[in-house]
Scaffold this motif. Structure first.
Motif: not given
Length: 365
Positions: A28-55
């Motif tokens: 259930q943890l993996m199912m929750t994170l599979a739904e929520q992580l893309p929603q949190v991570v993708n918008p934050s990387l849209n304007n990132a200069i160094d994606e690896s560092q931001d990750l």
């Protein structure tokens, strides 16, 4: 044995509940994170200069935000007390491991690996394990009870007056399985319908006597008579044998005559014989036994030994020979035809007499 069975079942269920509830929580943890992580991570990387560092930065930030995960267990009760994410790694490079996620970001994929720890409500796990154990033992008992009930029903005999001759023969054949081994040994080669019915009516101990009789060379009719014979010990000294329960058993001459001497004492209501002390042979009984041996053709050496008196060691040796020869033929059934012993408190020596009552002894055929 039942306590051990219950303990093993409890431990298996306890460990099984721990494993299943832990796997359920992590799933259930993996199912929750599979739904929520893309929603949190993708918008934050849209304007990132160094994606690896931001990750890397987001990995630490999200780990601090993810404390206890709440979920609805598919198992009875709240067996899991808490579920904690202990490590979270976000990367553009594919990660290995069973607890990994991946999703699409633009033209490339992002990956996440998650480690977690589960804390259990052990008292609640123990409660449910005990409950399931009790149910399991109850079901096991019910199955055994039903099986026993069915077996007993199958064993209910049909009253003789309601059975046809064909029914009786069929029942007899069904119950004759106990002597399959005798058939395989070639001791039984053919039976009449009457003999099959007789064999079917034999009780368990009579079946043993029937088998012993066949192995001693008796034919079917003689063996059946032996199986149904009285429980008696008869001496046939002329043929150097005893007849026990209708079964003739040949014995060595000297042990046979000692056996006869003990039987004669029991038949004449004499007390159990006390072994002579070491170094003091019993001359009186030695002479009586020597005369007995002379009368029935005993070995001269045994007679000469008795002229010196009856010795405790000689008595012990011959009783052991009698025991060995009877057990060779009768196996466990020999016990009733051997000796009782009791220790004399005054001398610390032993008294011996035949176990069989005098009413079951016959000194001649």
């Amino acid at each position: 044995m039942n306590y051990l069975k219950a303990l093993v079942l409890f431990l298996l269920i306890f460990v099984g509940l721990i494993y299943l509830s832990g796997q359920n929580a992590k799933q259930q943890l993996m199912m929750t994170l599979a739904e929520q992580l893309p929603q949190v991570v993708n918008p934050s990387l849209n304007n990132a200069i160094d994606e690896s560092q931001d990750l890397s930065r987001m990995s630490h930030s999200l780990l601090d935000d993810l404390h206890d995960i709440t979920f609805v267990s598919k198992l009875p009760g709240d067996l899991v007390a808490s579920l904690t994410v202990t490590e979270l790694n976000l990367s553009k490079i594919q990660l290995s491991g069973s607890d990994t996620l991946n999703w699409q970001f633009g033209n490339h994929a992002l990956y996440a690996s998650i480690d977690s720890s589960v804390n259990f409500n052990y008292w609640l796990v123990a409660f449910w394990a005990s409950a399931f154990t009790a149910v399991g033992l109850l079901i096991d008992y019910l199955f055994k009870f039903i099986f026993k009930l069915q077996t007993n029903r199958q064993k209910v005999p049909i009253p003789d007056q309601l059975m046809t001759a064909e029914d009786k023969l069929s029942t007899a054949i069904e119950e004759l399985r106990w002597f399959d081994g005798l058939k395989q040994q070639g001791l039984i080669k053919g039976l009449t319908a009457q003999q099959e019915l007789q064999l079917a009516s034999l009780k368990e101990q009579q079946q043993c006597w029937f088998s012993i009789a066949l192995k001693q060379g008796l034919n079917i009719e003689q063996a059946l008579k032996a199986a149904e014979a009285d429980d008696a010990l008869c001496f046939d000294l002329a043929n150097q044998q005893v007849i026990i329960h209708g079964v003739p058993i040949r014995l060595s001459k000297t042990p046979l005559l000692y056996y006869f001497w003990y039987a004669k004492r029991k038949f004449e209501a004499e007390p159990a014989y006390l072994n002579p002390p070491q170094g003091k042979p019993d001359h009186k009984n030695g002479q009586q036994l020597a005369k007995l041996m002379q009368q029935y053709g005993g070995h001269q050496k045994a007679i000469r030994d008795l002229d010196e008196g009856l010795k405790g060691k000689t008595l012990d040796q011959n009783r052991n020979k009698i025991k060995t020869e009877l057990q060779r033929v009768l196996e466990g059934l020999a016990c009733d035809y051997l000796f009782d012993s009791e220790r004399d408190e005054r001398t610390a020596r032993y008294r011996y007499s035949l176990k069989l009552p005098a009413s079951k002894l016959k000194l001649g055929p």
